[in-house]
Design an enzyme around this catalytic site. Structure first.
Site, PDB file in Angstrom:
ATOM      1  N   ARG A  60      10.614  -0.092  -4.790  1.00  0.00           N
ATOM      2  CA  ARG A  60      11.619   0.843  -3.994  1.00  0.00           C
ATOM      3  C   ARG A  60      10.852   0.783  -2.413  1.00  0.00           C
ATOM      4  O   ARG A  60      11.679   0.821  -1.537  1.00  0.00           O
ATOM      5  CB  ARG A  60      11.138   2.362  -4.381  1.00  0.00           C
ATOM      6  CG  ARG A  60      12.238   2.684  -5.561  1.00  0.00           C
ATOM      7  CD  ARG A  60      11.461   3.782  -6.603  1.00  0.00           C
ATOM      8  NE  ARG A  60      10.408   2.944  -7.410  1.00  0.00           N
ATOM      9  CZ  ARG A  60      10.835   2.238  -8.512  1.00  0.00           C
ATOM     10  NH1 ARG A  60      11.931   2.331  -8.946  1.00  0.00           N
ATOM     11  NH2 ARG A  60       9.838   1.578  -9.245  1.00  0.00           N
ATOM     12  N   THR A  61       9.553   0.966  -2.230  1.00  0.00           N
ATOM     13  CA  THR A  61       9.054   1.147  -1.130  1.00  0.00           C
ATOM     14  C   THR A  61       9.112  -0.052  -0.327  1.00  0.00           C
ATOM     15  O   THR A  61       9.462   0.114   1.058  1.00  0.00           O
ATOM     16  CB  THR A  61       7.244   1.538  -1.135  1.00  0.00           C
ATOM     17  OG1 THR A  61       7.148   2.506  -2.189  1.00  0.00           O
ATOM     18  CG2 THR A  61       6.896   2.011   0.078  1.00  0.00           C
ATOM     19  N   LYS A  94      -6.700 -17.290  -0.489  1.00  0.00           N
ATOM     20  CA  LYS A  94      -7.572 -18.335  -0.320  1.00  0.00           C
ATOM     21  C   LYS A  94      -8.818 -17.897   0.063  1.00  0.00           C
ATOM     22  O   LYS A  94      -9.829 -18.400   0.768  1.00  0.00           O
ATOM     23  CB  LYS A  94      -7.130 -19.215   0.805  1.00  0.00           C
ATOM     24  CG  LYS A  94      -5.726 -19.880   0.666  1.00  0.00           C
ATOM     25  CD  LYS A  94      -5.175 -20.700   1.621  1.00  0.00           C
ATOM     26  CE  LYS A  94      -3.756 -21.137   1.651  1.00  0.00           C
ATOM     27  NZ  LYS A  94      -3.339 -21.739   3.079  1.00  0.00           N
ATOM     28  N   ARG A 110       0.811  -1.674   1.949  1.00  0.00           N
ATOM     29  CA  ARG A 110       0.381  -1.177   0.730  1.00  0.00           C
ATOM     30  C   ARG A 110      -0.864  -1.974   0.060  1.00  0.00           C
ATOM     31  O   ARG A 110      -0.982  -3.029   0.372  1.00  0.00           O
ATOM     32  CB  ARG A 110       1.301  -1.375  -0.219  1.00  0.00           C
ATOM     33  CG  ARG A 110       1.081  -1.079  -1.764  1.00  0.00           C
ATOM     34  CD  ARG A 110       2.113  -1.012  -2.691  1.00  0.00           C
ATOM     35  NE  ARG A 110       2.819   0.240  -2.577  1.00  0.00           N
ATOM     36  CZ  ARG A 110       3.783   0.808  -3.419  1.00  0.00           C
ATOM     37  NH1 ARG A 110       3.829   0.446  -4.541  1.00  0.00           N
ATOM     38  NH2 ARG A 110       4.486   2.013  -3.227  1.00  0.00           N
ATOM     39  N   HIS A 125       0.377   8.476  -0.394  1.00  0.00           N
ATOM     40  CA  HIS A 125       1.226   7.743  -0.495  1.00  0.00           C
ATOM     41  C   HIS A 125       2.686   8.579   0.407  1.00  0.00           C
ATOM     42  O   HIS A 125       3.269   9.222  -0.199  1.00  0.00           O
ATOM     43  CB  HIS A 125       2.235   7.348  -1.647  1.00  0.00           C
ATOM     44  CG  HIS A 125       3.342   6.541  -1.828  1.00  0.00           C
ATOM     45  ND1 HIS A 125       3.890   5.818  -0.713  1.00  0.00           N
ATOM     46  CD2 HIS A 125       3.844   5.961  -2.933  1.00  0.00           C
ATOM     47  CE1 HIS A 125       4.883   5.119  -1.231  1.00  0.00           C
ATOM     48  NE2 HIS A 125       4.866   4.985  -2.476  1.00  0.00           N
TER      49      HIS A 125
HETATM   50  N1   CP Z   1       7.638   5.206  -5.927  1.00  0.00           N
HETATM   51  C1   CP Z   1       7.107   3.692  -5.413  1.00  0.00           C
HETATM   52  O1   CP Z   1       6.132   3.767  -4.549  1.00  0.00           O
HETATM   53  O2   CP Z   1       7.948   2.974  -6.096  1.00  0.00           O
HETATM   54  P1   CP Z   1       7.447   1.276  -5.866  1.00  0.00           P
HETATM   55  O3   CP Z   1       6.073   0.905  -6.396  1.00  0.00           O
HETATM   56  O4   CP Z   1       8.588   0.560  -6.538  1.00  0.00           O
HETATM   57  O5   CP Z   1       7.578   0.940  -4.240  1.00  0.00           O
END
Ligand code: CP
Length: 315
Positions: A54-55, A82, A104, A132
């Site tokens: 999603r993100t 590496k 992320r 998040h």
């Molecule tokens: N909700 C969320 O962060 O989903 P993903 O890990 O798929 O990005």
């Protein structure tokens, strides 16, 4: 701040501003032609050191719908493998004169470390167990739409129960901060091993009994067991977990009539949430959360690059 590291850095009026800014992108995204040239000429890198559906995709779609050039870096296919350090990786991206970096990372604080080293805004797409923030914002936007559809304009006094692996959840932290800023009352529910010690200091009410946590809840947000982050915590088997903490149709009946069901995804169907609830029309807003994710990320990319573009407007 030029970067978005967490909801904790935002003033309440800035949260409202980002939600309001996102509404124009909700509208655009519902058109057949979903494109503006707002960020034309800008380069955005999505650097993901952990898996995502999603993100990652919604940040990529958001950047492209705003007209930016978007490049994705998957750490598993990069020179991180590496042995290149996080800082050297960040300086490499910075040297390419990018205009925004979305990151992320599995370590809490890693995104802030990078933000301190590079010349452009950095957007936290989830860092360890910390925050998040775009998830918190998109959840608030999806909830705002659902509340307005029910004739309710404000979050004030709204009772929200967040249940699941609170200990490892950056989604829970960002949602607690965001929902409280908007005026909601937040309850958290988890097995004892998955409840962070001292979380009461965030102003939440804590529960180990899910049935009690559901009494009067107007919103129920379920979280996934993050097995990849477990470090020997005792957790029940999936079957026991569902028995104690799964959102079944019978259990949902304990919440307020018409209670809204949320889940950030990915879901473990049949563990923390049953399909009968996850797919319940008029109650579950799980797919709306995903839709709002694109709009919120468009708003964040637009607003955070304004200073560099010489545009006024970050509240
Ligand atoms: N909700 C969320 O962060 O989903 P993903 O890990 O798929 O990005």
């Amino acid at each position: 701040h030029r970067s978005l590291l967490g909801i904790g850095q935002l003033e309440t009026h800035q949260i409202h501003y980002l939600l309001d800014e996102a509404e124009q992108w909700v509208e655009l995204n519902r058109q057949s032609k979903k494109h503006t040239d707002r960020l034309a000429g800008l380069t955005i890198i999505n650097a993901f050191f952990e898996n995502s559906t999603r993100t990652l995709l919604s940040f990529e779609i958001a950047g492209k719908r705003l007209g930016a050039d978007v490049v994705n870096m998957h750490a598993a296919q990069s020179s991180v493998k590496k042995g290149e350090t996080l800082i050297d990786t960040a300086m490499t991206l910075n040297a390419m004169r990018v205009d925004a970096i979305v990151i992320r990372h599995g370590s809490s604080g890693a995104v802030q470390l990078i933000a301190e080293q590079v010349d452009c805004p950095v957007l936290n797409a989830g860092d360890g167990q910390h925050e998040h923030p775009t998830q918190g914002l998109l959840d608030a936007l999806a909830l705002r739409h659902a509340l307005r559809a029910r004739g309710r304009q404000e979050f004030n006094g709204l009772v929200v129960t967040i249940c699941g692996d609170i200990l490892h959840s950056r989604v829970a932290r960002s949602n607690i901060l965001c929902l409280q800023a908007l005026g909601a009352v937040v309850r958290v529910c988890a097995p004892p091993a998955l409840m962070p010690s001292g979380i009461e200091a965030m102003g939440v009410e804590t529960f180990h009994d899910f049935n009690a946590a559901l009494e009067g809840a107007e919103v129920v947000m379920m979280l996934r067991l993050q097995n990849e982050r477990m470090q020997g915590q005792f957790i029940p088997s999936p079957r026991e977990y569902r028995h104690l903490y799964g959102l079944t149709a019978e259990r949902l009946a304990r919440a307020a009539p018409d209670a809204i069901v949320m889940h950030p995804g990915p879901m473990n169907r049949g563990v923390e949430i049953d399909s009968t609830v996850a797919d319940l029309a008029g109650r579950s807003i799980i797919t709306d959360q995903v839709e709002m994710g694109v709009a919120i990320r468009m708003a964040c990319l637009d607003v955070l690059t304004r200073r560099a573009r010489g545009v006024e407007g970050w509240a």
